[in-house]
Design a protein around this motif. Sequence first.
Motif, PDB file in Angstrom:
ATOM      1  N   THR A  82      -2.387   1.151   1.340  1.00  0.00           N
ATOM      2  CA  THR A  82      -1.987   1.851   2.567  1.00  0.00           C
ATOM      3  C   THR A  82      -2.565   1.167   3.798  1.00  0.00           C
ATOM      4  O   THR A  82      -1.962   1.208   4.874  1.00  0.00           O
ATOM      5  CB  THR A  82      -2.406   3.329   2.525  1.00  0.00           C
ATOM      6  N   GLN A 279       4.335   5.647   7.147  1.00  0.00           N
ATOM      7  CA  GLN A 279       4.488   6.827   6.295  1.00  0.00           C
ATOM      8  C   GLN A 279       5.940   7.262   6.118  1.00  0.00           C
ATOM      9  O   GLN A 279       6.279   7.914   5.109  1.00  0.00           O
ATOM     10  CB  GLN A 279       3.698   8.001   6.889  1.00  0.00           C
ATOM     11  N   TRP A 296       3.202   4.104   1.325  1.00  0.00           N
ATOM     12  CA  TRP A 296       2.983   5.548   1.236  1.00  0.00           C
ATOM     13  C   TRP A 296       4.118   6.227   0.466  1.00  0.00           C
ATOM     14  O   TRP A 296       5.293   5.960   0.705  1.00  0.00           O
ATOM     15  CB  TRP A 296       2.895   6.161   2.626  1.00  0.00           C
ATOM     16  N   HIS A 309      -1.179   8.666  -1.778  1.00  0.00           N
ATOM     17  CA  HIS A 309      -1.334   7.457  -2.596  1.00  0.00           C
ATOM     18  C   HIS A 309      -2.606   7.608  -3.410  1.00  0.00           C
ATOM     19  O   HIS A 309      -3.566   8.227  -2.963  1.00  0.00           O
ATOM     20  CB  HIS A 309      -1.398   6.186  -1.759  1.00  0.00           C
TER      21      HIS A 309
END
Length: 549
Positions: A82, A279, A296, A309
Amino acid sequence: MKKLCAALGLLLATTCAATDAPLLPQRVADTLRQRIDAGEYPALVIAVVDGDRSAVYTYGKLDQGKSLDGDTVFEIGSITKTFTATLLAQQVTTGKLQLDQPVASLLPGFSIPSRDGKAVTLGNLAMQNSGLPRLPSNLRPADAMDPYADYSPAKLKAFLSSYTLPRDPGARYEYSNLGVGLLGYALGVHAGTSYEQLLQQQVLQPLGMRHSSTVQTDAMHATMAPGHDATGKPMGNWHIDALAGAGSLVSSGNDMLRYLKANMGRLPSTLYPAMQFAQAARADGPTPAERIGLVWMTHHDAVGDVIEHGGMTGGYASYLGFTADRRHGVVVLTNAAIAPEDLGRATLLADAPLAPAHKRISVPEKELDDYVGSYQLHPGFNIAVFHKGDQLMSQGTGQDEFPVYASAKDEFFAAVADISLSFKRDEHGKVTSVVVHQHGDHVAPRVGEHMPEASDRPAIALDTATLGNYIGHYQLAPQAVIDVTLKNGQAFVQLTGQNAFPIYASARDKFFLRVVDAQIDFERDKDGKVVALMLHQNGMDQRAPRVAE
């Protein structure tokens, strides 16, 4: 259990007043205590956000005399992805890069595979649909306990130059550590720096994450929770070179709380537009209930969506998630390779299921013989049950083996997933089936002994010089290589992405495995050189030619 309170914007957590209402749901707190008491997790840190309030809670304890608090450092594994997505999104939202830009444009000198003129793009890598495999076939670690440490940029370049995509980029989802690792490496090269330096400059330092890095320094090791595998065995740390962007980050509860708040928009940050961009769901995920953005995952639930995640390394597991309305968030860090996803989701959603804690009991090795066998879950998929000493093991067709632990007579559970097994006996006390409890109850009749003859089958001794003839790499499929190695006089085979298993000789050039019902015959040319192997398993005979080093 210890609770720490973290006010919005503070760099460090401070002790909460006793009158503060707890943010962790009671059922989650109770389950956590039970799992700690049962020995499932040695230590666990959980950070919770509820509106404008947040807190960090600690459970368990550390060995080696270390203290456990909000600054204790853990490997966070794939949650690192991420951060890589944030770096990419930052470049895209500022107009410096495009999602449809070929990754090759960032890596001069690299030959990146394409298919029918369709290039692998930055977006493909981040959305896990590049067509690249989970792991490169030339990932052959010198130390299996630190599998990425010696995977260099040169090896990455060599693999990409020889790989053929099995489908068009963007065709479908396929989780790839290689793909996101490549993305992180490419972003570092494009910036003229390393992934670590880029991450520090663009994300970690701006967010005040002072206990986070992809490089494990002596100072970090001093505050790091020692890792353990799913059985409780101590594990060393992972060190990741070229694929750092896929899972190399270590961090603390306090630091990850800041990162969580920033992603929720509850910690003022110039990174928030890029985080929102990353996202946003864009493509199909692994299940109908999941959609993926840039790394994500958005998990759809009847009571609300969760953006999340998870991560896992050899000795650690983690989870990060928040509700789509950005009111509730959670980070879970633990020093055991047992996924805490259910704890995270249950913190966010009142109706999310929680797996029960299991108290382990010991079973004499002789009694484990009752369960040994092959159980058919459905045609083409059997569950093999066997034991190694006093440890019962289970392995599905084509999958890795994993340990299962007794909680009562005929009742076992797995620490690696929400799976439990109930063995059933006939009127004579013989085990005739097993009920697999995972997403429902599934009966698997016992269809045969799991190689009792192989377990007891005598093996012949071959000298080291003869065994050395078999060492090498054998191409089983385009993305699957069987490695044959030799350690302390014992030959091992390892399929790409799986564990290494010992093989035993029944004759010259003929071997068998004891953990699964499989045999391997080596093939020689007219000059006596080993040129291929034949794998006999599940009624199939698969030839794998020997390939050059």
